[in-house]
Write an enzyme that holds these catalytic residues in place. Sequence first.
Site, short mmCIF file in Angstrom:
data_model
loop_
_atom_site.label_atom_id
_atom_site.label_comp_id
_atom_site.label_asym_id
_atom_site.label_seq_id
_atom_site.Cartn_x
_atom_site.Cartn_y
_atom_site.Cartn_z
N ASP A 49 0.77 -1.26 0.00
CA ASP A 49 0.00 0.00 0.00
C ASP A 49 0.80 1.31 0.00
OD1 ASP A 49 -1.54 -2.13 0.81
OD2 ASP A 49 -2.19 -1.24 2.68
N ARG A 170 -7.39 -1.12 11.75
CA ARG A 170 -6.19 -0.59 11.10
C ARG A 170 -6.43 0.47 10.01
NH1 ARG A 170 -6.29 -6.09 9.69
NH2 ARG A 170 -6.78 -6.55 7.52
N GLU A 223 -10.35 -2.54 4.37
CA GLU A 223 -9.05 -1.98 4.70
C GLU A 223 -8.90 -0.59 4.07
OE1 GLU A 223 -6.32 -5.95 5.02
OE2 GLU A 223 -6.56 -5.19 2.99
C1 FRU Z 1 -3.76 -3.71 2.78
C2 FRU Z 1 -3.13 -4.09 4.11
C3 FRU Z 1 -3.50 -3.10 5.19
C4 FRU Z 1 -2.38 -3.25 6.16
C5 FRU Z 1 -1.20 -3.49 5.26
C6 FRU Z 1 -0.15 -4.40 5.82
O1 FRU Z 1 -3.08 -4.17 1.67
O2 FRU Z 1 -3.52 -5.40 4.46
O3 FRU Z 1 -4.78 -3.31 5.75
O4 FRU Z 1 -2.22 -2.11 6.97
O5 FRU Z 1 -1.72 -4.04 4.06
O6 FRU Z 1 0.96 -4.45 4.99
#
Ligand code: FRU
Length: 514
Positions: A49, A170, A223
């Site tokens: 991300d 998160r 997310e």
């Molecule tokens: C999305 C995710 C987020 C998390 C991150 C961990 O791709 O799963 O929810 O913060 O990647 O790398």
Amino acid sequence: MRLFLVSRLLFTLACGAFVGRLDAQAVQSTPEPWRPQFHFTPARNWMNDPNGMVYYEGEYHLFYQFNPFGDKWGHMSWGHAVSRDLVHWEHLPLALPEEDGIMIFSGSAVVDWQNTSGFGKDGKPPLVAIYTGHREGRQDQRIAFSTDRGRTWTKYPGNPVLDVKMADFRDPKVFWHQASSRWLMTVALAAEKKVHFYASTNLKGWRYVGEFGPSGAVDGLWECPDLFPLSVEGGGEKWVLIVNLNPGGPAGGSGCQYFIGDFDGSRFVVDPPAPTPGVAAAPRWADHGADFYAGVTWSDIPKSDGRRIWLGWMSNWQYAQDVPTSPWRSAMTIPRELSLRRTADGLRLVQKPVDEMLTLRGATPLRFPGGTFAAAAEWLLEQKGLPPQLDMELVFAGINARSTFTLRLQTGPEESTAIVVDGARARLIVDRTHSGKMDFHAKFAARHEAPLRITGGRVILRLIVDTSSMEVFAQDGETVVTELLFPSAGPRTLGLAKEGEAPLVGGITLHTLR
Ligand code: FRU
């Protein structure tokens, strides 16, 4: 006219020579045949991300989920890069490392203009990053600050600043909510498919004020949410709530959905309500391709600029860890400017490549001025040996329910990626089932469909191709399809073919990119 022909000839020759030289290198010695040239990639190792996107003192900051130790997910930390123009990026040292067994998951960053946090120095505002601290079975929200234009970061000793003792809590995205004069955080309760809203006056203490969801697509984990006001073309403004989810996306695996509505500082109300009470409205997808995830927007772009810009991680959790690139894995999409458009089906999110992309275009484009489908197909065939980076625009007219046609990016004798416009079903389809290397994952070779609103018989396509990706923007950004491709090295050609009635071609412009 003569001048045009001569310059076109010179251009074609120069281009051919350039491509020829490139090919020879690509085949013999280029160790990174799939490295994009104008999409952001880490120099090496794993990335997912985009994080902490903030604009400050002339620089667009891009942080990203990064593994400093390997080319698969792990040891998550924030990598860092900056750009002055959104197309050239400078790598900076790791910003936030995993520490004491706590990984640095996704989050955002803001300029704390009024120094509400007290982290500012010498009358200058601090940059404050808000991220998820992750360890097995527990996720909480933490902050870190920088007083040197993001070059070095200090984790706040009072961390965590928000802990509800949950495992799937998160991806905080924070913005200054003008109307209530306080900070607002959207944060995902991933497994419950909810976004919670928290408010703060100083970025250190947070209070629950409301929530949204489940709604729309709820198959996977929710997310990386985002919430922002966005201009409607022709006037007006609405709030947009972004919810990325995985799996359950429109092309399988990861996807990015959005909701349009109103936000009063604690409640987000979707607009318009679902037509049948109790029946959920169909989800709206920002991108119908397989490879757009964790899309979030930049914070603090000056009012004088006025744009809302975002990008996404150009991959999909289905196969991201298996893509055949080395020594890096994953790229970001190109930055895109967002707006809303009024359509017969209601408001729709519209994305356009940022104008800064235009600075990459070569001086003289190749141009087909318009004509019959057959003439356009013949003209395209003549444009041999196209380079791996292209920005092109195609306008089709007179499309009806009997017209289906295909634009094909040919990358080898038996290898191509097809973009199909299906007039009868009003669909845009990208077919990568013959696109090159595909055997690294069973889910990769697929056809992905997107709805295409065809009004007045016209279809306008903008295609951005960079070595190992294709981003298709149809109808001025109303339908977007982002796809990874791993084609053979070598010259590329384009082809047009039809089944059924031929549309007219209003024009084709091919730009090679510097
Ligand atoms: C999305 C995710 C987020 C998390 C991150 C961990 O791709 O799963 O929810 O913060 O990647 O790398």
